[in-house]
Write a protein that holds these residues in place. Structure first.
Motif, PDB file in Angstrom:
ATOM      1  N   LYS A  29     -94.373-139.939   6.996  1.00 55.97           N
ATOM      2  CA  LYS A  29     -93.324-140.793   7.550  1.00 55.97           C
ATOM      3  C   LYS A  29     -91.977-140.073   7.503  1.00 55.97           C
ATOM      4  O   LYS A  29     -91.204-140.117   8.457  1.00 55.97           O
ATOM      5  N   LYS A  30     -91.706-139.371   6.417  1.00 51.20           N
ATOM      6  CA  LYS A  30     -90.460-138.613   6.295  1.00 51.20           C
ATOM      7  C   LYS A  30     -90.400-137.494   7.334  1.00 51.20           C
ATOM      8  O   LYS A  30     -89.340-137.193   7.866  1.00 51.20           O
ATOM      9  N   LEU A  71     -88.880-139.298  15.589  1.00 44.30           N
ATOM     10  CA  LEU A  71     -88.746-140.625  16.186  1.00 44.30           C
ATOM     11  C   LEU A  71     -87.297-140.902  16.591  1.00 44.30           C
ATOM     12  O   LEU A  71     -87.040-141.487  17.647  1.00 44.30           O
ATOM     13  N   LYS A  72     -86.357-140.481  15.749  1.00 49.13           N
ATOM     14  CA  LYS A  72     -84.941-140.665  16.090  1.00 49.13           C
ATOM     15  C   LYS A  72     -84.585-139.868  17.339  1.00 49.13           C
ATOM     16  O   LYS A  72     -83.864-140.346  18.211  1.00 49.13           O
ATOM     17  N   ASP A  90     -89.770-139.277  10.906  1.00 51.90           N
ATOM     18  CA  ASP A  90     -88.505-139.982  11.143  1.00 51.90           C
ATOM     19  C   ASP A  90     -87.540-139.209  12.040  1.00 51.90           C
ATOM     20  O   ASP A  90     -87.019-139.774  13.006  1.00 51.90           O
ATOM     21  N   THR A 147     -86.025-141.586  20.348  1.00 51.08           N
ATOM     22  CA  THR A 147     -85.219-142.763  20.666  1.00 51.08           C
ATOM     23  C   THR A 147     -83.950-142.349  21.399  1.00 51.08           C
ATOM     24  O   THR A 147     -83.563-142.967  22.395  1.00 51.08           O
TER      25      THR A 147
END
Length: 101
Positions: free
Chosen positions: A26-27, A33-34, A30, A37
């Motif tokens: 997940k780290k 994903l940012k 992130d 986005t």
């Protein structure tokens, strides 16, 4: 009974190991994903800009079509009136000859 305790220890270790890997992944995900986005938002802004430009072009196209139609109509009316000139001249000419006799 020892096998049960060993099985429970392996299960607990597996759950902890899985949790650690999930958190690590997940780290790692992130920032990606940012970035995705951010890219998606930029693309959405560009799409909105393109939609606005398309609407403006459509409006301009309609104005040009209307202008062409008006000019076409005016030209056709002028041509029709010019075609009537010889007949009008002929009538005036004939009326002038009848008066001079």
């Amino acid at each position: 009974m020892v096998i049960v305790y060993i099985s429970l220890a392996v299960l607990a270790f597996s759950i902890i190991f899985l949790g650690v890997h999930v958190i690590q992944n997940k780290k790692k995900l992130d920032p990606t994903l940012k970035e995705l986005t951010s890219v998606t938002q930029d693309m959405q802004k560009q799409i909105e800009g393109l939609k606005t430009e398309a609407q403006l072009l459509t409006q301009k196209q309609k104005r040009i079509q209307h202008d062409v139609q008006m000019k076409k109509s005016t030209f056709q009316q002028t041509v029709a009136e010019v075609k009537e000139v010889p007949q009008a001249v002929k009538e005036v000419w004939q009326a002038g000859h009848f008066n001079s006799r």
